[in-house]
Design an enzyme around this catalytic site. Structure first.
Site, PDB file in Angstrom:
ATOM      1  N   LYS A 173       0.839  -1.201   0.000  1.00  0.00           N
ATOM      2  CA  LYS A 173       0.000   0.000   0.000  1.00  0.00           C
ATOM      3  C   LYS A 173       0.870   1.246   0.000  1.00  0.00           C
ATOM      4  O   LYS A 173       1.533   1.556   0.983  1.00  0.00           O
ATOM      5  CB  LYS A 173      -0.911   0.043   1.235  1.00  0.00           C
ATOM      6  CG  LYS A 173      -2.015   1.060   1.063  1.00  0.00           C
ATOM      7  CD  LYS A 173      -2.503   1.668   2.357  1.00  0.00           C
ATOM      8  CE  LYS A 173      -1.798   2.930   2.725  1.00  0.00           C
ATOM      9  NZ  LYS A 173      -1.897   4.042   1.773  1.00  0.00           N
ATOM     10  N   GLY A 226       6.711   5.185   8.185  1.00  0.00           N
ATOM     11  CA  GLY A 226       5.848   6.369   8.199  1.00  0.00           C
ATOM     12  C   GLY A 226       5.994   7.091   9.520  1.00  0.00           C
ATOM     13  O   GLY A 226       7.026   6.988  10.187  1.00  0.00           O
ATOM     14  N   SER A 227       4.940   7.800   9.904  1.00  0.00           N
ATOM     15  CA  SER A 227       5.045   8.664  11.079  1.00  0.00           C
ATOM     16  C   SER A 227       4.854   7.872  12.380  1.00  0.00           C
ATOM     17  O   SER A 227       4.311   6.774  12.382  1.00  0.00           O
ATOM     18  CB  SER A 227       3.997   9.764  10.990  1.00  0.00           C
ATOM     19  OG  SER A 227       2.715   9.176  11.044  1.00  0.00           O
ATOM     20  N   GLY A 231       2.455   4.600  13.118  1.00  0.00           N
ATOM     21  CA  GLY A 231       3.189   3.392  13.479  1.00  0.00           C
ATOM     22  C   GLY A 231       2.760   2.851  14.831  1.00  0.00           C
ATOM     23  O   GLY A 231       2.535   1.641  14.989  1.00  0.00           O
ATOM     24  N   GLU A 248       9.486   1.541  10.914  1.00  0.00           N
ATOM     25  CA  GLU A 248      10.501   2.597  10.803  1.00  0.00           C
ATOM     26  C   GLU A 248       9.753   3.918  10.796  1.00  0.00           C
ATOM     27  O   GLU A 248       8.915   4.152   9.923  1.00  0.00           O
ATOM     28  CB  GLU A 248      11.334   2.440   9.518  1.00  0.00           C
ATOM     29  CG  GLU A 248      12.370   1.347   9.578  1.00  0.00           C
ATOM     30  CD  GLU A 248      13.399   1.530  10.689  1.00  0.00           C
ATOM     31  OE1 GLU A 248      13.590   2.673  11.161  1.00  0.00           O
ATOM     32  OE2 GLU A 248      13.983   0.525  11.112  1.00  0.00           O
ATOM     33  N   CYS A 282      13.656  11.059   6.692  1.00  0.00           N
ATOM     34  CA  CYS A 282      13.577  10.667   8.104  1.00  0.00           C
ATOM     35  C   CYS A 282      14.933  10.845   8.776  1.00  0.00           C
ATOM     36  O   CYS A 282      15.014  11.009   9.990  1.00  0.00           O
ATOM     37  CB  CYS A 282      13.111   9.234   8.219  1.00  0.00           C
ATOM     38  SG  CYS A 282      14.067   8.125   7.186  1.00  0.00           S
ATOM     39  N   GLN A 329       1.699  18.997   4.252  1.00  0.00           N
ATOM     40  CA  GLN A 329       3.055  19.094   4.797  1.00  0.00           C
ATOM     41  C   GLN A 329       3.490  20.555   4.873  1.00  0.00           C
ATOM     42  O   GLN A 329       4.134  20.972   5.832  1.00  0.00           O
ATOM     43  CB  GLN A 329       4.027  18.265   3.949  1.00  0.00           C
ATOM     44  CG  GLN A 329       5.432  18.216   4.508  1.00  0.00           C
ATOM     45  CD  GLN A 329       5.516  17.615   5.900  1.00  0.00           C
ATOM     46  OE1 GLN A 329       5.037  16.523   6.144  1.00  0.00           O
ATOM     47  NE2 GLN A 329       6.105  18.342   6.842  1.00  0.00           N
ATOM     48  N   GLU A 380       9.423  16.257  15.349  1.00  0.00           N
ATOM     49  CA  GLU A 380       9.763  16.100  13.933  1.00  0.00           C
ATOM     50  C   GLU A 380       8.890  17.030  13.094  1.00  0.00           C
ATOM     51  O   GLU A 380       7.678  17.046  13.250  1.00  0.00           O
ATOM     52  CB  GLU A 380       9.541  14.652  13.474  1.00  0.00           C
ATOM     53  CG  GLU A 380      10.003  14.463  12.033  1.00  0.00           C
ATOM     54  CD  GLU A 380       9.707  13.071  11.477  1.00  0.00           C
ATOM     55  OE1 GLU A 380       8.584  12.597  11.640  1.00  0.00           O
ATOM     56  OE2 GLU A 380      10.627  12.482  10.874  1.00  0.00           O
TER      57      GLU A 380
HETATM   58  P1  NAD Z   1       2.112   8.549   7.572  1.00  0.00           P
HETATM   59  O1  NAD Z   1       2.269   7.837   8.855  1.00  0.00           O
HETATM   60  O2  NAD Z   1       1.102   9.622   7.484  1.00  0.00           O
HETATM   61  O3  NAD Z   1       1.716   7.506   6.419  1.00  0.00           O
HETATM   62  C1  NAD Z   1       2.534   6.397   6.138  1.00  0.00           C
HETATM   63  C2  NAD Z   1       1.674   5.330   5.481  1.00  0.00           C
HETATM   64  O4  NAD Z   1       0.727   4.846   6.432  1.00  0.00           O
HETATM   65  C3  NAD Z   1       0.865   5.836   4.286  1.00  0.00           C
HETATM   66  O5  NAD Z   1       0.865   4.859   3.277  1.00  0.00           O
HETATM   67  C4  NAD Z   1      -0.509   6.011   4.878  1.00  0.00           C
HETATM   68  O6  NAD Z   1      -1.535   5.915   3.930  1.00  0.00           O
HETATM   69  C5  NAD Z   1      -0.569   4.850   5.859  1.00  0.00           C
HETATM   70  N1  NAD Z   1      -1.570   4.995   6.923  1.00  0.00           N
HETATM   71  C6  NAD Z   1      -2.042   6.131   7.478  1.00  0.00           C
HETATM   72  N2  NAD Z   1      -2.951   5.838   8.439  1.00  0.00           N
HETATM   73  C7  NAD Z   1      -3.040   4.484   8.500  1.00  0.00           C
HETATM   74  C8  NAD Z   1      -3.810   3.570   9.290  1.00  0.00           C
HETATM   75  N3  NAD Z   1      -4.651   3.996  10.220  1.00  0.00           N
HETATM   76  N4  NAD Z   1      -3.640   2.248   9.089  1.00  0.00           N
HETATM   77  C9  NAD Z   1      -2.773   1.794   8.176  1.00  0.00           C
HETATM   78  N5  NAD Z   1      -2.034   2.615   7.374  1.00  0.00           N
HETATM   79  C10 NAD Z   1      -2.162   3.943   7.543  1.00  0.00           C
HETATM   80  O7  NAD Z   1       3.574   9.062   7.141  1.00  0.00           O
HETATM   81  P2  NAD Z   1       3.970   9.925   5.847  1.00  0.00           P
HETATM   82  O8  NAD Z   1       3.505  11.332   6.061  1.00  0.00           O
HETATM   83  O9  NAD Z   1       3.563   9.219   4.608  1.00  0.00           O
HETATM   84  O10 NAD Z   1       5.565   9.873   5.909  1.00  0.00           O
HETATM   85  C11 NAD Z   1       6.320  10.736   6.686  1.00  0.00           C
HETATM   86  C12 NAD Z   1       6.843  10.032   7.917  1.00  0.00           C
HETATM   87  O11 NAD Z   1       7.570   8.863   7.532  1.00  0.00           O
HETATM   88  C13 NAD Z   1       7.825  10.860   8.727  1.00  0.00           C
HETATM   89  O12 NAD Z   1       7.540  10.731  10.086  1.00  0.00           O
HETATM   90  C14 NAD Z   1       9.176  10.224   8.419  1.00  0.00           C
HETATM   91  O13 NAD Z   1      10.166  10.403   9.399  1.00  0.00           O
HETATM   92  C15 NAD Z   1       8.797   8.807   8.255  1.00  0.00           C
HETATM   93  N6  NAD Z   1       9.809   8.065   7.503  1.00  0.00           N
HETATM   94  C16 NAD Z   1      10.602   7.186   8.190  1.00  0.00           C
HETATM   95  C17 NAD Z   1      11.590   6.490   7.534  1.00  0.00           C
HETATM   96  C18 NAD Z   1      12.438   5.502   8.282  1.00  0.00           C
HETATM   97  O14 NAD Z   1      12.966   4.585   7.646  1.00  0.00           O
HETATM   98  N7  NAD Z   1      12.583   5.626   9.590  1.00  0.00           N
HETATM   99  C19 NAD Z   1      11.790   6.678   6.173  1.00  0.00           C
HETATM  100  C20 NAD Z   1      10.975   7.591   5.502  1.00  0.00           C
HETATM  101  C21 NAD Z   1       9.971   8.274   6.176  1.00  0.00           C
END
Ligand code: NAD
Length: 478
Positions: A173, A226-227, A231, A248, A282, A329, A380
């Site tokens: 996804k 993701g965030s 997570g 992550e 990130c 953002q 962040e």
């Molecule tokens: P986000 O958490 O908003 O979304 C990430 C993913 O989760 C998306 O595909 C989103 O559709 C999905 N999602 C959202 N709500 C959900 C739910 N309730 N159930 C299941 N899936 C859901 O993050 P973002 O804005 O896409 O990305 C930015 C974040 O990602 C930042 O915090 C960044 O630090 C982090 N990031 C971390 C790494 C790492 O490896 N540590 C790498 C890149 C980005």
């Protein structure tokens, strides 16, 4: 007519519901394309297709999997300019950065093509006479992959490639704002010789599609990037049903600059780490922690260097920083700039939106002199906004670097072997950089953090085997 990006389930392209614009953050009047939203029913269908395909795929030969992954890697590498252009248009990082990311995605598929042929195992002597002990690794089953938007080719690649290499089936996804890159990757995988159902891609809202995937009883493991809030929510859901999970998440990565550092190098590390890719990494250095003796000189050089940075359309030559990836953002970034002022930070550079010939989400690289307790120094932001912090000496700098709930990457710029060695050992982070920007890693070694940044085994390199396989111990009486 604009291109329509579709989901891919059980070997078929599925249009999804409605028609959402796939925004171009550099030119809001010219969207990249459009896409249809998958719903919970389609997400469940994708998991079921992956579950049905798994028994046979789990018995595929390593050579078969290696050949497929190698072909995918070769095609991505051959088309890296075209894929990079799509990425730059859809996500907004500059064309050289985007082509670099596409190339990295190709290299990752090739790396895991090799790993498919090197699945490790062990044979140990038993404590009992006449007994053999074998330790082998088997695929986990159906793996869900939920990815963010900021590396829309590389992050899916570093999850999909090991999942398939070790014999799992996949439901991927992508993030909502990058359906074009996800579609391009799925389109390449759809022609690579994978049996129907082995790889599925579902475009849709996280709260609908992501949630339906996680709740489905046939999902065996979930790899999420993701965030932190998303997570942590997934972690609770996974714990409730015993789902194997890897997370992550965010970072608030420190870059320490000591008085003995080469200041030119320190400024380049800080500018690259904090602002390239519009600060949307990130591993971005969002806290610049500078020893008192060189603080004023470093701040002056940063202002001078930031004045040379060109913000604009990422497809144009000579542009250093593209747009912020989305309006949401941009609003977050602007709210933190406001918080920087409210908390008493001193704006050293930037802070304003930028207008260019097209309508887009452009923002100046922004630097605040801040205090450790300010929100811009603790939370962040995920944009081109960094906090400059003053440290009395090395020990104080290290304490500030570790004073965070995150622990992804930490950097130091110094000519002191003693301090570099001490920092490598004592920085509370999964990755440490000495005389390098905090962002920018190799694709063949482990990637991941500590503390609130990560949960579960590391990604990438040989360490990926830990998450994407399960260990079996077999005893045989001779
Ligand atoms: P986000 O958490 O908003 O979304 C990430 C993913 O989760 C998306 O595909 C989103 O559709 C999905 N999602 C959202 N709500 C959900 C739910 N309730 N159930 C299941 N899936 C859901 O993050 P973002 O804005 O896409 O990305 C930015 C974040 O990602 C930042 O915090 C960044 O630090 C982090 N990031 C971390 C790494 C790492 O490896 N540590 C790498 C890149 C980005």
């Amino acid at each position: 007519m604009s291109q329509r990006f579709q989901s891919y389930i059980n070997g078929e392209w599925i249009a999804g519901n409605g028609s959402e614009p796939d925004e171009n953050p550099s030119d809001l009047d010219r969207p990249v394309g459009e896409y249809g939203q998958a719903d919970a029913v389609l997400a469940a269908r994708a998991v079921e297709a992956a579950a049905a395909a798994w028994p046979k795929w789990s018995l595929s030969t390593p050579q078969q999997r290696a050949d497929i992954l190698d072909a995918v890697g070769s095609e991505i590498l051959a088309r890296k300019e075209e894929l990079g252009r799509l990425l730059a248009t859809e996500e907004g990082k500059t064309l050289p950065e985007s082509i670099g990311e596409a190339a990295r995605a190709g290299q990752i598929f090739k790396f895991f093509a090799g790993e498919a042929l090197r699945i490790p195992g062990e044979k140990l002597a038993s404590t009992r006479p006449g007994v053999d002990v074998e330790i082998t690794r088997e695929p986990v089953g159906v793996v869900g992959i939920i990815a963010p938007w900021n590396f829309p080719l590389a992050i899916p690649a570093w999850k999909i490639a090991p999942a398939l290499a070790y014999g799992n089936t996949v439901v991927f996804k992508p993030a909502e704002i990058v359906p074009g890159c996800a579609w391009a990757l799925a389109e390449i995988l759809s022609r690579a010789g994978l049996p129907a159902g082995v790889f599925n891609m579902v475009i849709g809202a996280g709260r609908v599609v992501g949630a339906a995937m996680v709740e489905h009883p046939s999902l065996d493991a979930l790899s999420f990037t993701g965030s932190v809030p998303t997570g942590n929510g997934l972690l609770r859901q996974a714990a409730a049903r015993g789902l194997k999970i890897q997370l992550e998440m965010g970072g608030k990565n420190p870059l320490v600059v000591l008085a003995d550092a080469d200041l030119d190098k320190a400024v380049e590390c800080a500018v690259n780490g904090a602002y390239f890719s519009t600060g949307q990494r990130c591993t971005a250095s969002s806290r610049l922690i500078v020893e008192n003796a060189v603080y004023d000189e470093f701040a002056a050089r940063m202002r001078k260097r930031l004045a040379q940075i060109k913000v604009g359309n990422p497809l144009e030559a000579g542009i250093d920083i593209g747009p912020v990836a989305s309006l949401a953002q941009l609003e977050t970034d602007l709210s933190y700039i406001k918080a920087g002022h409210e908390d008493g930070g001193e704006l050293l550079f930037g802070g304003e939106r930028i207008e260019i010939a097209t309508r887009g989400h452009f923002l100046e690289p922004t630097l605040f002199a801040a205090k450790p307790e300010h929100r811009i120094a603790r939370e962040e932001i995920f944009g081109p906004v960094a906090a400059l912090l003053r440290a009395d000496d090395y020990e104080h700098a290290l304490a500030l670097a570790n004073d965070t709930r995150f622990g992804l990457c930490a950097g130091i710029v110094t000519n002191s072997l003693k301090h570099a060695t001490h920092f490598k050992r004592h920085a509370q982070a999964g990755m440490v950089m000495v005389n390098l920007p905090t962002a920018g890693v190799d694709p063949h070694v482990p990637f991941g953090g500590r503390k609130g940044s990560s949960y579960g085994p590391r990604e990438q390199g040989r360490y990926a085997v830990e998450f994407y396989t399960t260990v079996k111990t077999a005893y045989t009486a001779a």
